[in-house]
Design an enzyme around this catalytic site. Structure first.
Site, PDB file in Angstrom:
ATOM      1  N   LYS A  71      45.465  54.151  37.408  1.00 28.43           N
ATOM      2  CA  LYS A  71      44.538  54.290  38.181  1.00 28.43           C
ATOM      3  C   LYS A  71      44.826  55.011  39.534  1.00 28.43           C
ATOM      4  O   LYS A  71      44.024  55.187  40.236  1.00 28.43           O
ATOM      5  CB  LYS A  71      44.004  52.844  38.430  1.00 28.43           C
ATOM      6  CG  LYS A  71      43.192  52.400  36.877  1.00 28.43           C
ATOM      7  CD  LYS A  71      42.477  51.162  37.159  1.00 28.43           C
ATOM      8  CE  LYS A  71      41.883  50.557  35.998  1.00 28.43           C
ATOM      9  NZ  LYS A  71      41.143  49.351  35.984  1.00 28.43           N
ATOM     10  N   ASN A  92      39.044  54.701  38.401  1.00 35.18           N
ATOM     11  CA  ASN A  92      38.939  54.382  37.128  1.00 35.18           C
ATOM     12  C   ASN A  92      37.786  55.327  36.112  1.00 35.18           C
ATOM     13  O   ASN A  92      37.695  55.038  35.190  1.00 35.18           O
ATOM     14  CB  ASN A  92      38.586  52.736  36.677  1.00 35.18           C
ATOM     15  CG  ASN A  92      36.987  52.490  36.877  1.00 35.18           C
ATOM     16  OD1 ASN A  92      36.457  53.246  37.829  1.00 35.18           O
ATOM     17  ND2 ASN A  92      36.553  51.577  35.975  1.00 35.18           N
ATOM     18  N   ASP A 107      34.968  49.431  38.641  1.00 35.83           N
ATOM     19  CA  ASP A 107      35.539  48.177  38.405  1.00 35.83           C
ATOM     20  C   ASP A 107      34.843  47.133  39.456  1.00 35.83           C
ATOM     21  O   ASP A 107      34.268  46.194  38.937  1.00 35.83           O
ATOM     22  CB  ASP A 107      37.100  48.122  38.359  1.00 35.83           C
ATOM     23  CG  ASP A 107      37.698  48.503  37.289  1.00 35.83           C
ATOM     24  OD1 ASP A 107      37.092  48.492  36.253  1.00 35.83           O
ATOM     25  OD2 ASP A 107      38.970  49.043  37.727  1.00 35.83           O
ATOM     26  N   GLY A 131      45.881  36.406  42.160  1.00 36.54           N
ATOM     27  CA  GLY A 131      46.174  37.400  41.785  1.00 36.54           C
ATOM     28  C   GLY A 131      46.299  38.634  43.099  1.00 36.54           C
ATOM     29  O   GLY A 131      45.128  38.527  43.724  1.00 36.54           O
ATOM     30  N   ALA A 132      46.997  39.642  43.054  1.00 32.52           N
ATOM     31  CA  ALA A 132      47.048  40.528  44.059  1.00 32.52           C
ATOM     32  C   ALA A 132      47.499  42.062  43.392  1.00 32.52           C
ATOM     33  O   ALA A 132      47.821  42.840  44.019  1.00 32.52           O
ATOM     34  CB  ALA A 132      47.887  40.353  45.080  1.00 32.52           C
ATOM     35  N   TYR A 229      39.038  38.874  29.069  1.00 33.62           N
ATOM     36  CA  TYR A 229      37.982  38.683  28.081  1.00 33.62           C
ATOM     37  C   TYR A 229      38.436  38.368  26.673  1.00 33.62           C
ATOM     38  O   TYR A 229      37.943  38.207  25.850  1.00 33.62           O
ATOM     39  CB  TYR A 229      37.073  39.606  28.043  1.00 33.62           C
ATOM     40  CG  TYR A 229      37.417  41.180  27.872  1.00 33.62           C
ATOM     41  CD1 TYR A 229      37.866  41.538  26.670  1.00 33.62           C
ATOM     42  CD2 TYR A 229      37.782  41.806  29.219  1.00 33.62           C
ATOM     43  CE1 TYR A 229      38.214  43.149  26.676  1.00 33.62           C
ATOM     44  CE2 TYR A 229      38.069  43.198  29.090  1.00 33.62           C
ATOM     45  CZ  TYR A 229      38.374  43.833  27.804  1.00 33.62           C
ATOM     46  OH  TYR A 229      38.963  44.809  27.647  1.00 33.62           O
ATOM     47  N   GLY A 250      35.545  37.762  31.440  1.00 42.49           N
ATOM     48  CA  GLY A 250      35.296  39.126  32.104  1.00 42.49           C
ATOM     49  C   GLY A 250      34.677  40.277  31.195  1.00 42.49           C
ATOM     50  O   GLY A 250      34.640  41.401  31.604  1.00 42.49           O
TER      51      GLY A 250
HETATM   52  P1  NAP Z   1      48.698  43.894  37.517  1.00 44.40           P
HETATM   53  O1  NAP Z   1      48.179  45.241  38.572  1.00 44.40           O
HETATM   54  O2  NAP Z   1      49.637  43.965  36.411  1.00 44.40           O
HETATM   55  O3  NAP Z   1      48.594  42.636  38.262  1.00 44.40           O
HETATM   56  C1  NAP Z   1      48.999  41.375  37.671  1.00 44.40           C
HETATM   57  C2  NAP Z   1      48.837  40.023  38.539  1.00 44.40           C
HETATM   58  O4  NAP Z   1      49.146  38.920  37.729  1.00 44.40           O
HETATM   59  C3  NAP Z   1      49.555  40.229  39.968  1.00 44.40           C
HETATM   60  O5  NAP Z   1      48.831  39.444  40.763  1.00 44.40           O
HETATM   61  C4  NAP Z   1      51.094  39.368  39.112  1.00 44.40           C
HETATM   62  O6  NAP Z   1      51.615  38.735  40.388  1.00 44.40           O
HETATM   63  C5  NAP Z   1      49.952  38.403  38.380  1.00 44.40           C
HETATM   64  N1  NAP Z   1      51.096  37.678  37.451  1.00 44.40           N
HETATM   65  C6  NAP Z   1      51.680  38.358  36.620  1.00 44.40           C
HETATM   66  N2  NAP Z   1      52.371  37.275  35.569  1.00 44.40           N
HETATM   67  C7  NAP Z   1      52.201  36.156  36.525  1.00 44.40           C
HETATM   68  C8  NAP Z   1      52.796  34.984  35.985  1.00 44.40           C
HETATM   69  N3  NAP Z   1      53.662  34.748  35.063  1.00 44.40           N
HETATM   70  N4  NAP Z   1      52.604  34.099  37.096  1.00 44.40           N
HETATM   71  C9  NAP Z   1      51.861  34.263  38.030  1.00 44.40           C
HETATM   72  N5  NAP Z   1      51.248  35.505  38.386  1.00 44.40           N
HETATM   73  C10 NAP Z   1      51.597  36.326  37.361  1.00 44.40           C
HETATM   74  O7  NAP Z   1      47.231  43.910  36.407  1.00 44.40           O
HETATM   75  P2  NAP Z   1      45.610  44.100  36.680  1.00 44.40           P
HETATM   76  O8  NAP Z   1      45.430  45.487  36.316  1.00 44.40           O
HETATM   77  O9  NAP Z   1      45.444  43.628  38.067  1.00 44.40           O
HETATM   78  O10 NAP Z   1      44.868  43.098  35.620  1.00 44.40           O
HETATM   79  C11 NAP Z   1      44.817  41.691  36.047  1.00 44.40           C
HETATM   80  C12 NAP Z   1      43.902  41.256  34.527  1.00 44.40           C
HETATM   81  O11 NAP Z   1      42.490  41.646  35.009  1.00 44.40           O
HETATM   82  C13 NAP Z   1      44.555  41.435  33.488  1.00 44.40           C
HETATM   83  O12 NAP Z   1      44.610  40.334  32.645  1.00 44.40           O
HETATM   84  C14 NAP Z   1      43.292  42.613  32.969  1.00 44.40           C
HETATM   85  O13 NAP Z   1      43.337  42.436  31.622  1.00 44.40           O
HETATM   86  C15 NAP Z   1      42.102  41.819  33.913  1.00 44.40           C
HETATM   87  N6  NAP Z   1      41.222  43.049  34.129  1.00 44.40           N
HETATM   88  C16 NAP Z   1      39.787  42.866  33.555  1.00 44.40           C
HETATM   89  C17 NAP Z   1      38.841  43.876  33.704  1.00 44.40           C
HETATM   90  C18 NAP Z   1      37.721  43.626  32.999  1.00 44.40           C
HETATM   91  O14 NAP Z   1      36.833  44.828  33.098  1.00 44.40           O
HETATM   92  N7  NAP Z   1      37.042  42.584  32.690  1.00 44.40           N
HETATM   93  C19 NAP Z   1      39.372  44.856  34.391  1.00 44.40           C
HETATM   94  C20 NAP Z   1      40.621  45.169  34.963  1.00 44.40           C
HETATM   95  C21 NAP Z   1      41.587  44.151  34.713  1.00 44.40           C
HETATM   96  P3  NAP Z   1      52.795  39.320  41.176  1.00 44.40           P
HETATM   97  O15 NAP Z   1      52.256  40.234  42.067  1.00 44.40           O
HETATM   98  O16 NAP Z   1      53.491  38.154  41.785  1.00 44.40           O
HETATM   99  O17 NAP Z   1      53.674  40.156  39.745  1.00 44.40           O
END
Ligand code: NAP
Length: 288
Positions: A71, A92, A107, A131-132, A229, A250
């Site tokens: 992305k 996206n 998104d 989350g970040a 989701y 989601g």
């Molecule tokens: P990403 O960029 O990999 O970010 C992952 C996040 O999760 C970071 O903030 C990370 O913290 C945290 N994390 C991972 N493992 C952890 C743990 N064991 N304990 C605490 N924090 C943890 O992923 P993303 O793309 O943002 O996606 C995040 C979620 O959103 C996913 O589950 C994805 O499926 C969902 N999502 C859904 C949609 C939808 O359309 N519904 C769209 C996009 C994403 P650190 O920074 O400390 O590593």
């Protein structure tokens, strides 16, 4: 539908793409709207995303969605980027324009449409954002731009929380984001919050996990929105519900980010009735 010489192609680039639900969204919309259009997933290997975008343009593709991990990387290969996507720093959706693709982020508006359709308001709300990562950035921009009262951004790595919060405050000209370490959640004020779960904790197959387990935390939440989701009832949602809060998954965000992309590719508006029909197809695919 019959594929013929006039069929337009859209698709998804990412890695992995094999488990995507997006083809069900777009191919259902094409069928409902009698469009001669197909949507297919394209698995793109690391280092190949810019060639993939160039190739897609050469092959006359109408548009593409982009998923993890491309992305941000994909932005380099575009001739124009929509202002919102530029601010968020993630694209996206690619829309074919003269001599290349223009990048959008659906998104953020997708989440907004999903939340609005559930009657969840952001304006004036005290928000906890967990989350970040990439998705959380879009949520943070959404909360700031829709005038949340305050957003506590909690992340495992505090540096990333500070970085995202600082950037959102700066780019929106607001002082609304408050970064915190995840482990400091007990320092949150004694109020009731809208909590948006944007970490990957609890995602299938690790469905027994939530980013915070403490019941005291969940007593502060009146509404919990999990971006995940799969599963459809995450542990985070269960913990919110156990303390009397409302909880959402989601899938509607996924639905609406797809619908907005389809609207951009085809320059039309998808009705709420049609969105509901597509949602039924998605729920069936998810076994809901
Ligand atoms: P990403 O960029 O990999 O970010 C992952 C996040 O999760 C970071 O903030 C990370 O913290 C945290 N994390 C991972 N493992 C952890 C743990 N064991 N304990 C605490 N924090 C943890 O992923 P993303 O793309 O943002 O996606 C995040 C979620 O959103 C996913 O589950 C994805 O499926 C969902 N999502 C859904 C949609 C939808 O359309 N519904 C769209 C996009 C994403 P650190 O920074 O400390 O590593």
């Amino acid at each position: 539908m019959t594929i013929d010489g006039y069929t337009r192609t859209c698709g998804l680039i990412g890695n992995p793409v094999e488990h995507t639900l997006s083809p069900f969204i777009h191919n259902t919309l094409a069928k409902l709207l009698s469009h001669n259009l197909v949507y297919v997933p394209f698995h793109v290997e690391e280092g190949q995303v810019l060639s993939a975008v160039q190739g897609a343009y050469a092959l006359n593709l109408l548009g593409l969605n982009v998923t993890v991990p491309y992305k941000s990387q994909v932005m380099e290969g575009l001739i124009e980027i929509d202002e919102l996507a530029e601010k968020i720093g993630a694209v996206n959706t690619l829309v074919r324009v003269e001599s290349g693709f223009k990048g959008y982020n659906t998104d953020m508006p997708g989440l907004y449409r999903a939340m609005s359709s559930e009657g969840i308001q952001i304006e004036g709300q005290e928000v906890i954002l967990l989350g970040a990562g990439g998705a959380a950035r879009a949520v943070a921009f959404l909360c700031a731009s829709k005038n949340a009262a305050r957003v506590y951004l909690l992340n495992r790595s505090i540096e990333k929380a500070r970085e995202v919060a600082g950037e959102v405050n700066e780019k929106t000209g607001k002082d609304v984001m408050y970064p915190m370490a995840l482990s400091d959640y007990h320092c949150l004020p004694n109020q009731r919050f809208l909590a948006i779960q944007a970490t990957s904790v609890g995602l299938y197959p690790d469905t027994e996990q939530a980013v915070i387990e403490d019941e005291a935390f969940y007593r502060k939440i009146h509404t919990g929105y999990d971006l995940i989701y799969k599963p459809s009832n995450t542990r985070f949602m269960q913990l919110v519900q156990k303390q009397g809060g409302k909880a959402y998954h989601g899938l509607k965000m996924l639905l609406y980010q797809g619908i907005i992309a389809y609207e951009l590719w085809n320059e039309l508006a998808v009705s709420e009735e049609m969105a509901s029909e597509v949602y039924e197809v998605l729920k069936k695919k998810m076994g809901m």
